[in-house]
Design a protein around this motif. Structure first.
Motif, PDB file in Angstrom:
ATOM      1  N   ARG A 200       0.820  -1.193   0.000  1.00  0.00           N
ATOM      2  CA  ARG A 200       0.000   0.000   0.000  1.00  0.00           C
ATOM      3  C   ARG A 200       0.866   1.259   0.000  1.00  0.00           C
ATOM      4  NH1 ARG A 200      -5.323   0.850   1.059  1.00  0.00           N
ATOM      5  NH2 ARG A 200      -5.930   2.883   1.864  1.00  0.00           N
ATOM      6  N   ASN A 201       0.418   2.248  -0.816  1.00  0.00           N
ATOM      7  CA  ASN A 201       1.075   3.561  -0.918  1.00  0.00           C
ATOM      8  C   ASN A 201       2.539   3.441  -1.336  1.00  0.00           C
ATOM      9  OD1 ASN A 201      -1.307   4.854  -0.051  1.00  0.00           O
ATOM     10  ND2 ASN A 201      -0.713   4.629   2.102  1.00  0.00           N
ATOM     11  N   SER A 202       2.832   2.524  -2.248  1.00  0.00           N
ATOM     12  CA  SER A 202       4.188   2.382  -2.764  1.00  0.00           C
ATOM     13  C   SER A 202       4.114   1.748  -4.150  1.00  0.00           C
ATOM     14  CB  SER A 202       5.042   1.515  -1.821  1.00  0.00           C
ATOM     15  OG  SER A 202       4.601   0.173  -1.863  1.00  0.00           O
ATOM     16  N   ARG A 203       5.267   1.630  -4.792  1.00  0.00           N
ATOM     17  CA  ARG A 203       5.357   0.982  -6.104  1.00  0.00           C
ATOM     18  C   ARG A 203       5.950  -0.417  -5.983  1.00  0.00           C
ATOM     19  NH1 ARG A 203       8.618   5.672  -9.028  1.00  0.00           N
ATOM     20  NH2 ARG A 203       9.489   5.726  -6.919  1.00  0.00           N
ATOM     21  N   LEU A 204       5.918  -0.966  -4.780  1.00  0.00           N
ATOM     22  CA  LEU A 204       6.458  -2.301  -4.536  1.00  0.00           C
ATOM     23  C   LEU A 204       5.343  -3.335  -4.585  1.00  0.00           C
ATOM     24  CD1 LEU A 204       8.896  -1.553  -1.587  1.00  0.00           C
ATOM     25  CD2 LEU A 204       9.420  -1.653  -4.031  1.00  0.00           C
ATOM     26  N   ILE A 205       5.721  -4.535  -5.002  1.00  0.00           N
ATOM     27  CA  ILE A 205       4.785  -5.650  -5.094  1.00  0.00           C
ATOM     28  C   ILE A 205       5.442  -6.862  -4.442  1.00  0.00           C
ATOM     29  CG2 ILE A 205       3.501  -7.182  -6.632  1.00  0.00           C
ATOM     30  CD1 ILE A 205       3.438  -4.969  -8.671  1.00  0.00           C
ATOM     31  N   LYS A 206       4.688  -7.522  -3.566  1.00  0.00           N
ATOM     32  CA  LYS A 206       5.146  -8.750  -2.933  1.00  0.00           C
ATOM     33  C   LYS A 206       4.587  -9.946  -3.710  1.00  0.00           C
ATOM     34  CE  LYS A 206       7.258  -7.097   0.806  1.00  0.00           C
ATOM     35  NZ  LYS A 206       8.666  -7.377   1.179  1.00  0.00           N
ATOM     36  N   LEU A 207       5.503 -10.844  -4.113  1.00  0.00           N
ATOM     37  CA  LEU A 207       5.092 -12.085  -4.767  1.00  0.00           C
ATOM     38  C   LEU A 207       5.345 -13.241  -3.807  1.00  0.00           C
ATOM     39  CD1 LEU A 207       6.564 -11.621  -8.368  1.00  0.00           C
ATOM     40  CD2 LEU A 207       4.285 -11.060  -7.544  1.00  0.00           C
ATOM     41  N   TYR A 208       4.306 -14.075  -3.612  1.00  0.00           N
ATOM     42  CA  TYR A 208       4.412 -15.238  -2.732  1.00  0.00           C
ATOM     43  C   TYR A 208       4.117 -16.491  -3.547  1.00  0.00           C
ATOM     44  CZ  TYR A 208       3.768 -11.611   0.830  1.00  0.00           C
ATOM     45  OH  TYR A 208       3.884 -10.484   1.594  1.00  0.00           O
ATOM     46  N   TYR A 209       4.859 -17.543  -3.232  1.00  0.00           N
ATOM     47  CA  TYR A 209       4.566 -18.832  -3.845  1.00  0.00           C
ATOM     48  C   TYR A 209       4.626 -19.908  -2.774  1.00  0.00           C
ATOM     49  CZ  TYR A 209       4.128 -22.479  -7.331  1.00  0.00           C
ATOM     50  OH  TYR A 209       3.648 -23.525  -8.060  1.00  0.00           O
ATOM     51  N   ASP A 210       3.552 -20.717  -2.726  1.00  0.00           N
ATOM     52  CA  ASP A 210       3.417 -21.779  -1.733  1.00  0.00           C
ATOM     53  C   ASP A 210       3.689 -23.126  -2.387  1.00  0.00           C
ATOM     54  OD1 ASP A 210       2.619 -19.738  -0.080  1.00  0.00           O
ATOM     55  OD2 ASP A 210       0.479 -20.101  -0.362  1.00  0.00           O
ATOM     56  N   SER A 211       4.545 -23.918  -1.716  1.00  0.00           N
ATOM     57  CA  SER A 211       4.910 -25.227  -2.249  1.00  0.00           C
ATOM     58  C   SER A 211       5.343 -26.140  -1.097  1.00  0.00           C
ATOM     59  CB  SER A 211       6.045 -25.107  -3.263  1.00  0.00           C
ATOM     60  OG  SER A 211       6.500 -26.377  -3.681  1.00  0.00           O
ATOM     61  N   PRO A 212       5.140 -27.439  -1.242  1.00  0.00           N
ATOM     62  CA  PRO A 212       5.641 -28.350  -0.200  1.00  0.00           C
ATOM     63  C   PRO A 212       7.163 -28.403  -0.136  1.00  0.00           C
ATOM     64  CG  PRO A 212       3.936 -29.405  -1.540  1.00  0.00           C
ATOM     65  CD  PRO A 212       4.323 -28.152  -2.243  1.00  0.00           C
ATOM     66  N   TYR A 213       7.849 -27.914  -1.189  1.00  0.00           N
ATOM     67  CA  TYR A 213       9.308 -27.947  -1.248  1.00  0.00           C
ATOM     68  C   TYR A 213       9.833 -26.518  -1.172  1.00  0.00           C
ATOM     69  CZ  TYR A 213       7.891 -32.416  -3.227  1.00  0.00           C
ATOM     70  OH  TYR A 213       7.276 -33.611  -3.446  1.00  0.00           O
ATOM     71  N   PRO A 214      10.623 -26.149  -0.156  1.00  0.00           N
ATOM     72  CA  PRO A 214      11.070 -24.761  -0.002  1.00  0.00           C
ATOM     73  C   PRO A 214      11.970 -24.280  -1.133  1.00  0.00           C
ATOM     74  CG  PRO A 214      12.135 -26.206   1.617  1.00  0.00           C
ATOM     75  CD  PRO A 214      11.072 -27.010   0.958  1.00  0.00           C
ATOM     76  N   LYS A 215      12.921 -25.097  -1.589  1.00  0.00           N
ATOM     77  CA  LYS A 215      13.812 -24.665  -2.667  1.00  0.00           C
ATOM     78  C   LYS A 215      13.044 -24.463  -3.966  1.00  0.00           C
ATOM     79  CE  LYS A 215      18.005 -26.848  -0.819  1.00  0.00           C
ATOM     80  NZ  LYS A 215      19.115 -27.798  -1.091  1.00  0.00           N
ATOM     81  N   GLN A 216      12.104 -25.344  -4.219  1.00  0.00           N
ATOM     82  CA  GLN A 216      11.307 -25.195  -5.444  1.00  0.00           C
ATOM     83  C   GLN A 216      10.512 -23.899  -5.428  1.00  0.00           C
ATOM     84  OE1 GLN A 216       7.645 -27.507  -6.048  1.00  0.00           O
ATOM     85  NE2 GLN A 216       8.611 -28.365  -7.897  1.00  0.00           N
ATOM     86  N   ALA A 217       9.957 -23.501  -4.268  1.00  0.00           N
ATOM     87  CA  ALA A 217       9.186 -22.268  -4.174  1.00  0.00           C
ATOM     88  C   ALA A 217      10.049 -21.056  -4.500  1.00  0.00           C
ATOM     89  CB  ALA A 217       8.591 -22.134  -2.774  1.00  0.00           C
ATOM     90  N   ALA A 218      11.304 -21.006  -3.971  1.00  0.00           N
ATOM     91  CA  ALA A 218      12.185 -19.878  -4.259  1.00  0.00           C
ATOM     92  C   ALA A 218      12.600 -19.865  -5.724  1.00  0.00           C
ATOM     93  CB  ALA A 218      13.410 -19.951  -3.350  1.00  0.00           C
ATOM     94  N   THR A 219      12.924 -21.034  -6.304  1.00  0.00           N
ATOM     95  CA  THR A 219      13.330 -21.098  -7.709  1.00  0.00           C
ATOM     96  C   THR A 219      12.203 -20.636  -8.629  1.00  0.00           C
ATOM     97  OG1 THR A 219      14.784 -22.954  -7.180  1.00  0.00           O
ATOM     98  CG2 THR A 219      14.240 -22.613  -9.488  1.00  0.00           C
ATOM     99  N   ILE A 220      10.980 -21.039  -8.333  1.00  0.00           N
ATOM    100  CA  ILE A 220       9.847 -20.648  -9.183  1.00  0.00           C
ATOM    101  C   ILE A 220       9.646 -19.137  -9.140  1.00  0.00           C
ATOM    102  CG2 ILE A 220       7.337 -20.770  -9.322  1.00  0.00           C
ATOM    103  CD1 ILE A 220       7.511 -23.707  -8.602  1.00  0.00           C
ATOM    104  N   LEU A 221       9.750 -18.519  -7.966  1.00  0.00           N
ATOM    105  CA  LEU A 221       9.547 -17.068  -7.865  1.00  0.00           C
ATOM    106  C   LEU A 221      10.635 -16.303  -8.618  1.00  0.00           C
ATOM    107  CD1 LEU A 221       8.280 -16.034  -4.312  1.00  0.00           C
ATOM    108  CD2 LEU A 221       7.102 -15.918  -6.495  1.00  0.00           C
ATOM    109  N   ASN A 222      11.897 -16.674  -8.464  1.00  0.00           N
ATOM    110  CA  ASN A 222      12.978 -15.973  -9.161  1.00  0.00           C
ATOM    111  C   ASN A 222      12.837 -16.120 -10.678  1.00  0.00           C
ATOM    112  OD1 ASN A 222      14.199 -15.128  -6.766  1.00  0.00           O
ATOM    113  ND2 ASN A 222      15.358 -17.053  -6.563  1.00  0.00           N
ATOM    114  N   THR A 223      12.492 -17.296 -11.137  1.00  0.00           N
ATOM    115  CA  THR A 223      12.300 -17.504 -12.581  1.00  0.00           C
ATOM    116  C   THR A 223      11.106 -16.712 -13.082  1.00  0.00           C
ATOM    117  OG1 THR A 223      13.187 -19.739 -12.319  1.00  0.00           O
ATOM    118  CG2 THR A 223      12.023 -19.251 -14.359  1.00  0.00           C
ATOM    119  N   LEU A 224      10.043 -16.658 -12.292  1.00  0.00           N
ATOM    120  CA  LEU A 224       8.860 -15.899 -12.693  1.00  0.00           C
ATOM    121  C   LEU A 224       9.178 -14.416 -12.840  1.00  0.00           C
ATOM    122  CD1 LEU A 224       5.710 -15.883 -13.099  1.00  0.00           C
ATOM    123  CD2 LEU A 224       5.548 -15.391 -10.659  1.00  0.00           C
TER     124      LEU A 224
END
Length: 774
Positions: A200-224
């Motif tokens: 709110r009141n900024s130009r920032l956006i938070k992206l979240y990804y939920d996965s049973p595997y923690p490394k996979q969740a981080a890799t998917i967000l960076n690639t996205l």
């Protein structure tokens, strides 16, 4: 203890029962019937919320609340442990406002922020991040389509195990999904784990990804994020290239049209001799506007001078110019002084005296000067009016001449205006295209991007959900709220009486007393009424003494001599109430007779330990039984009782017989107080018959047990039979948490050190009451 002598029973030629009941006013002394009052009063809503009453409901239903809360918390915690832990990776993006716009309708400066356009832009970016094309691009880059599905959770395995035990209605196996269906399902699952949350009141956006595997969740967000930036650069490059080519072609076309239109305009103005000065129009038009403005001012001046002139013609010295003239004011002051001096000298000299003649000549001279000055002012007004008329006439003639010139020029300027508008339109279009072409040229270098990654995603160390502490807290809160709601629902569905006000509002009768519940000790076989008699300082005995006092004010003549006690249903304490009231009247010094009129389920002889071989039924059946033979003394001073005797097959017929009326008439003569234990009202006619034979009747109602509909029906039967109902008594009041607070105060007031000592039963009531109050 002597038994009072009763008259012999009447002979067998007594009148019929119906006739005796109809004429019983000549036998049994009865009080006048009160004025009819409405059967039931409408319950009015409470004006204010009683927080203490709500708290009492919570205390009363505390076990319901605790059990419901425990079930909810247990179910939620169990489901939480059975779920597969999900890890959430977080990535922060910064999206600046897009800095190039191509051929937008309206003027939008580069880098504009705020407004609806800004909101639309960012909303578009959010949807692009959640687009299916971008998701498929990331899936292809990471090869997610070739990975095996995650193992099912314990909860899912439990559901599958339960489903395997359930009977199957269709033996056909489901067909495996097609390749397109599998890809669409994979994309839907990918987007289901993605969450886009703007800060709110900024130009920032938070992206979240939920996965049973923690490394996979981080890799998917960076690639996205990287794919989204690449996709944005491609879109900008394609848009810039297309815009430059399009604008360059349009500029060449508009430039040729502008040159041709300007040449045509210059050539036509030379031929028609039309001269213009910049954007102000032609010279003739400007002269017409100036002359028209001057004519308007001349008309205002003429109207003003004409008004003054007409006023001058109507009066001579009342003009404002005359009144405001300094010269005339000075002359009038001189005249006033001369006239005052003349009047002063008139008392000394005669009018023919030279000094007096001289003063009169001076006054005449001042008058002539005033008249001369007034004439000058009037002449000036007339001259101004004539000058204004002449000026207006000259301007109007000049305006008419200029109008003709303008009309002539307008006839020649039709084509000129058409050509000039075409030139203006082409010039504006050319300037706009040229400016946009330069902007696109400046922004052509797409090396800079308006999207950047602020914080890359990292593999989370702890699961995001299920959150055991949060779920347990929410379950506890929801369980408490649900339990409280369930408690109030049960309380609302409880159709019994919890407060004396409820009974008073429903029946419109006073509550004459509230009787606490007295529990018997183990091995104690005495009747409850006798336990209260043996302990006169107990709350139980004091409650009935309070009822006895209230009965003294129930009628104008005091306690009705013939008093019946009944209830709507069985086991509501009516027999205990009848015995206790009879004991209280006997202790007050009254010779009291207790009649057991319940011929279906008698209990008084057991409570008073009397012989029931002969009793009321023997006398009512017409046998040779004298009333004195069925009247027995008790171990309580001044208290006598008539037991029921053998149970008859027709109690209602016996109670409505003439012998019953004669017995009560004789009892009212021999005793100070007669108390009848009447049968219950619902389903039986015995209670109505007994009530009609008495001067008044008390209705006993068990608190927290008897339904309102039963009490309402019983009271309606009493009123329908025209029985005089003195009031009601609430019985079996429990001194426990959640009970009505007034009763605990009642016990405390009467059964503490006020009497000098406290009985064990009273101490127990006090302790429980104080705990509930705390």
């Amino acid at each position: 203890m002597n038994i009072p002598e009763l008259p012999q029973s009447p002979d067998s030629n007594s009148p019929s029962p119906g006739r005796i009941l109809a004429e019983r006013q000549n036998g049994v002394p009865m009080l006048a019937r009160p004025r009819e009052q409405p059967l039931f009063e409408e319950e009015s809503e409470e004006d204010a919320l009683d927080l203490r009453e709500l708290w009492q409901v919570i205390l009363k239903r505390r076990w319901t609340i605790l059990i419901f809360t425990l079930i909810v918390v247990t179910a939620v915690v169990t489901a939480t442990y059975l779920k597969t832990p999900i890890y959430r990776a977080v990535l922060t993006l910064q999206i600046d406002r897009e800095d190039i716009k191509i051929l937008q309708v309206g003027e939008v400066s580069p880098g504009e922020t705020g407004g609806w356009n800004n909101q639309d832009y960012y909303q578009t970016q959010y949807e692009l991040l959640k687009s299916r094309s971008l998701a498929q691009r990331v899936i292809n880059q990471l090869g997610l389509a070739d990975l095996p599905p995650p193992p099912p959770s314990s909860l899912a395995q439990l559901k599958q195990w339960l489903a395997a035990w359930l009977p199957k209605t269709d033996d056909a196996k489901p067909e495996p999904p097609s390749e397109n269906g599998r890809i669409e399902g994979l994309i839907s699952g990918f987007l289901g784990g993605l969450t886009v949350e703007p800060v709110r009141n900024s130009r920032l956006i938070k992206l979240y990804y939920d996965s049973p595997y923690p490394k996979q969740a981080a890799t998917i967000l960076n690639t996205l994020a990287k794919s989204y930036i690449s996709l944005n650069l491609e879109r900008r490059f394609d848009a810039t290239t297309y815009a430059r080519n399009f604008l360059q072609e349009r500029l060449q076309q508009v430039k040729v049209k502008l040159e041709e239109s300007e040449r045509g305009l210059v050539e036509f103005s030379r031929q028609e001799q039309i001269f213009t000065i910049g954007d102000k129009g032609s010279i003739v038009g400007q002269n017409l506007e100036a002359t028209n403005a001057a004519l308007g001012e001349a008309e205002k001046r003429r109207i003003a001078t004409e008004a003054v002139y007409r006023q001058m013609l109507g009066t001579r010295q009342g003009l404002s110019q005359v009144l405001d003239s300094k010269i005339i004011q000075d002359l009038k002051q001189s005249k006033a002084k001369l006239e005052a001096q003349y009047q002063d000298n008139l008392s000394i000299y005669k009018p023919a005296y030279p000094t007096m003649v001289q003063l009169r000549n001076q006054i005449s001279q001042v008058d002539s000067m005033i008249g001369q000055e007034i004439g000058n002012i009037r002449a000036a007004i007339a001259a101004s009016y004539e000058a204004a008329k002449a000026e207006e006439a000259l301007l109007r003639a000049n305006l008419d001449r200029l109008k003709q010139e303008v009309l002539t020029q307008q006839d020649r300027s039709i084509q000129f205006n058409i050509l000039r508008r075409e030139v203006d339109t082409n010039r504006q279009l050319y300037d706009g295209l040229l400016q946009r072409f330069k902007e696109v040229g400046v922004a052509a270098g797409v090396g800079t991007n308006n999207i950047s990654i602020v914080d890359e995603a990292k593999a989370p160390s702890f699961p995001y959900k299920p959150n055991l502490r949060l779920n347990a807290t929410l379950a506890l809160v929801l369980g408490l709220l649900g339990g409280i709601g369930l408690a109030f629902l049960f309380e609302h569905l409880d159709d019994t009486f919890r407060k004396p006000e409820d009974l008073e509002k429903l029946l419109g009768l006073p509550v004459l007393g509230m009787i606490p519940m007295l529990k018997q000790a183990r091995g104690d076989e005495r009747a409850i009424a006798l336990i209260g008699h043996d302990d006169p300082r107990s709350a139980f005995a004091e409650a009935y003494r309070s009822v006895r006092t209230a009965l003294q004010f129930s009628t104008a003549s005091g306690v009705p001599r013939l008093l019946a006690v009944t209830s709507a249903m069985v086991s509501e304490g009516k027999s205990t109430t009848a015995i206790s009231l009879a004991i209280q009247f006997a202790q007050a010094g009254k010779r009291t007779l207790l009649v057991e009129a319940d011929l279906r389920k008698p209990s008084l002889h057991k409570a008073l330990q009397l012989d029931n071989q002969t009793g009321l039924t023997n006398y009512l059946a017409g046998g040779e039984v004298h009333p004195a033979n069925i009247t027995r003394p008790t171990h309580i001073s001044n208290l006598f009782a008539i037991p029921s005797g053998p149970l008859p097959p027709n109690p209602a017929d016996l109670l409505s017989s003439g012998r019953m009326v004669e017995l009560l008439t004789l009892a009212a003569e021999k005793f100070d107080q007669v108390v009848l234990d009447s049968p219950p009202l619902l389903g039986l006619a015995d209670g109505l018959i007994v009530g009609n034979l008495c001067e008044g009747i008390l209705l006993a109602v068990e608190m927290g047990s008897t339904p309102r509909g039963c009490v309402q029906g019983a009271f309606k039967r009493l009123r329908g039979a025209r029985v005089h109902v003195l009031g009601t008594i609430l019985t079996k009041l429990e001194a426990r948490p959640g009970a009505y607070g007034y009763y605990r105060s009642y016990y405390y007031y009467y059964h503490t050190d006020y009497y000098g000592e406290t009985t064990p039963d009273t101490k127990k009531l006090l302790v429980e009451g104080m705990k509930a109050e705390a």
